[in-house]
Design a protein around this motif. Structure first.
Motif, PDB file in Angstrom:
ATOM      1  N   SER A 172       0.822  -1.214   0.000  1.00 46.87           N
ATOM      2  CA  SER A 172       0.000   0.000   0.000  1.00 46.87           C
ATOM      3  C   SER A 172       0.854   1.261   0.000  1.00 46.87           C
ATOM      4  O   SER A 172       0.441   2.305  -0.501  1.00 46.87           O
TER       5      SER A 172
ATOM      6  N   ARG B  79       0.257   1.680  -7.168  1.00 48.15           N
ATOM      7  CA  ARG B  79      -1.026   2.313  -7.488  1.00 48.15           C
ATOM      8  C   ARG B  79      -1.117   2.599  -8.986  1.00 48.15           C
ATOM      9  O   ARG B  79      -2.185   2.468  -9.593  1.00 48.15           O
TER      10      ARG B  79
ATOM     11  N   HIS C 163      -1.944  -0.656 -10.874  1.00 45.83           N
ATOM     12  CA  HIS C 163      -3.109  -1.419 -10.407  1.00 45.83           C
ATOM     13  C   HIS C 163      -4.225  -1.525 -11.451  1.00 45.83           C
ATOM     14  O   HIS C 163      -4.821  -2.600 -11.604  1.00 45.83           O
TER      15      HIS C 163
ATOM     16  N   ASP D  27      -3.684  -0.999   6.234  1.00 47.15           N
ATOM     17  CA  ASP D  27      -3.322  -0.257   5.026  1.00 47.15           C
ATOM     18  C   ASP D  27      -3.561  -1.094   3.769  1.00 47.15           C
ATOM     19  O   ASP D  27      -3.997  -0.578   2.741  1.00 47.15           O
TER      20      ASP D  27
ATOM     21  N   ARG E  49      -5.811  -3.491   3.413  1.00 47.30           N
ATOM     22  CA  ARG E  49      -7.264  -3.549   3.200  1.00 47.30           C
ATOM     23  C   ARG E  49      -7.761  -2.271   2.548  1.00 47.30           C
ATOM     24  O   ARG E  49      -8.562  -2.308   1.601  1.00 47.30           O
ATOM     25  N   ARG E  50      -7.286  -1.136   3.032  1.00 47.25           N
ATOM     26  CA  ARG E  50      -7.724   0.154   2.487  1.00 47.25           C
ATOM     27  C   ARG E  50      -7.337   0.278   1.012  1.00 47.25           C
ATOM     28  O   ARG E  50      -8.123   0.755   0.187  1.00 47.25           O
ATOM     29  N   PHE E  51      -6.147  -0.173   0.679  1.00 48.53           N
ATOM     30  CA  PHE E  51      -5.669  -0.144  -0.701  1.00 48.53           C
ATOM     31  C   PHE E  51      -6.609  -0.941  -1.618  1.00 48.53           C
ATOM     32  O   PHE E  51      -7.046  -0.462  -2.667  1.00 48.53           O
TER      33      PHE E  51
ATOM     34  N   GLN F 299      -9.705  -2.039  -0.956  1.00 47.88           N
ATOM     35  CA  GLN F 299     -11.079  -1.525  -0.921  1.00 47.88           C
ATOM     36  C   GLN F 299     -11.241  -0.292  -1.807  1.00 47.88           C
ATOM     37  O   GLN F 299     -12.282  -0.102  -2.436  1.00 47.88           O
ATOM     38  N   ASN F 300     -10.201   0.538  -1.885  1.00 48.96           N
ATOM     39  CA  ASN F 300     -10.271   1.760  -2.686  1.00 48.96           C
ATOM     40  C   ASN F 300     -10.033   1.515  -4.176  1.00 48.96           C
ATOM     41  O   ASN F 300     -10.656   2.173  -5.021  1.00 48.96           O
ATOM     42  N   LEU F 301      -9.162   0.578  -4.503  1.00 41.10           N
ATOM     43  CA  LEU F 301      -8.737   0.410  -5.892  1.00 41.10           C
ATOM     44  C   LEU F 301      -9.266  -0.854  -6.556  1.00 41.10           C
ATOM     45  O   LEU F 301      -9.172  -0.997  -7.780  1.00 41.10           O
TER      46      LEU F 301
ATOM     47  N   ASN G 252      -9.873  -5.382  -6.235  1.00 41.38           N
ATOM     48  CA  ASN G 252      -9.056  -6.567  -5.964  1.00 41.38           C
ATOM     49  C   ASN G 252      -8.902  -7.424  -7.221  1.00 41.38           C
ATOM     50  O   ASN G 252      -9.814  -8.144  -7.609  1.00 41.38           O
TER      51      ASN G 252
END
Length: 201
Positions: A97, A103, A106, A131, A133-135, A137-139, A141
Motif C-alpha cells: 500500500s 497504485r 493497479h 493499510d 485492506r484500504r488499498f 477496498q479503494n482500488l 481486488n
C-alpha cells in the motif's frame, strides 16, 4: 647559488606542487560527473530493458512459502502449491500500500484479472493489514489469492529487489519471467501477454 636563491627555488617547487594539487582537486568532480553521466546515457540509449533485472530463479521452481491471508480481507492466503496450476500459467504480483508505483500499475492488473485464462495472485509485502485492506477496498481486488508477507521473508526467497515486481510462473511451477517496476502497456503487450499465451498453449 646563494641561500636566497636556494630559498626561492625551494619555494617555487612548493608553489608548483600546490598548484598541481589544486588542479587535481578541481578536475576530480568533473571526471566523476562524466563517468556517472556516461553510465546513465548507456542505460537510456542502449537496447537494455531496465525493467528486466536478471534473476537466478528464472527457469527454477518457485521457492517454498506458505503465507497467511491479509487479516480482514475476503481473500485466501497464498502458498507455493497455489502457483502450480497444471493447465495454465499464473501471474504473481508483489505489492504494498505504501508503494506509489503499485497504485500506477493497479488498473492494468484489474484489466488482466478480467481476461479469460489469466490468474493473478498477490503477495502483500511488508505492509500492515489495515493499510493493505484500504488499498484493495479503494482500488479493487485483481487477486485470486493474497499472501501477507509482513516480515519480507518470502520476498527474500523470491529475490525481490523492491515493489512492485511481477513474475510469470509456468504450469510446472517454474518462474519464466520477472518484471521489476510497475507494469506498463508496453511490457504488458510485448512481454507478459505473449508469454502467458505461449505458456497457456
Amino acid at each position: 647559488m646563494t641561500s636566497e636563491q636556494d630559498t626561492q627555488a625551494v619555494g617555487g617547487g612548493e608553489d608548483s606542487g600546490s598548484h598541481w594539487g589544486k588542479r587535481v582537486l578541481f578536475l576530480l568532480p568533473v571526471v566523476i560527473f562524466l563517468i556517472v553521466a556516461g553510465y546513465f546515457a548507456w542505460g537510456l540509449l542502449s537496447d537494455r530493458d531496465p525493467s528486466r533485472v536478471p534473476s537466478a530463479l528464472i527457469d527454477q521452481k518457485v521457492p517454498q512459502f506458505d503465507l497467511p491471508p491479509v487479516a480482514g480481507l475476503d481473500s485466501p492466503g497464498l502458498s507455493t502449491a497455489d502457483l502450480m496450476q497444471a493447465d495454465q500459467p499464473v501471474l504473481l504480483n508483489v505489492w504494498a500500500s505504501w508503494c506509489v508505483p503499485c497504485r500506477a500499475e493497479h488498473p492494468i492488473l484489474m484489466r488482466l484479472a478480467e481476461r479469460d485464462g489469466v490468474t493473478v495472485h498477490g503477495i502483500n509485502y511488508k505492509d500492515t493489514p489495515a493499510d493493505a485492506r484500504r488499498f484493495i477496498q479503494n482500488l479493487g481486488n485483481p487477486y485470486t489469492r493474497i499472501g501477507a508477507d509482513r516480515s519480507g521473508r518470502a520476498g527474500i526467497q523470491l529475490g525481490v529487489y523492491g515493489v512492485p515486481e511481477t513474475y510469470v510462473i509456468g504450469p510446472s511451477g517454474k518462474i519464466r519471467y520477472k518484471h521489476t517496476g510497475p507494469i506498463d502497456s508496453k511490457a504488458l503487450n510485448q512481454k507478459i501477454l505473449p508469454l502467458l499465451e505461449k505458456l497457456g498453449g
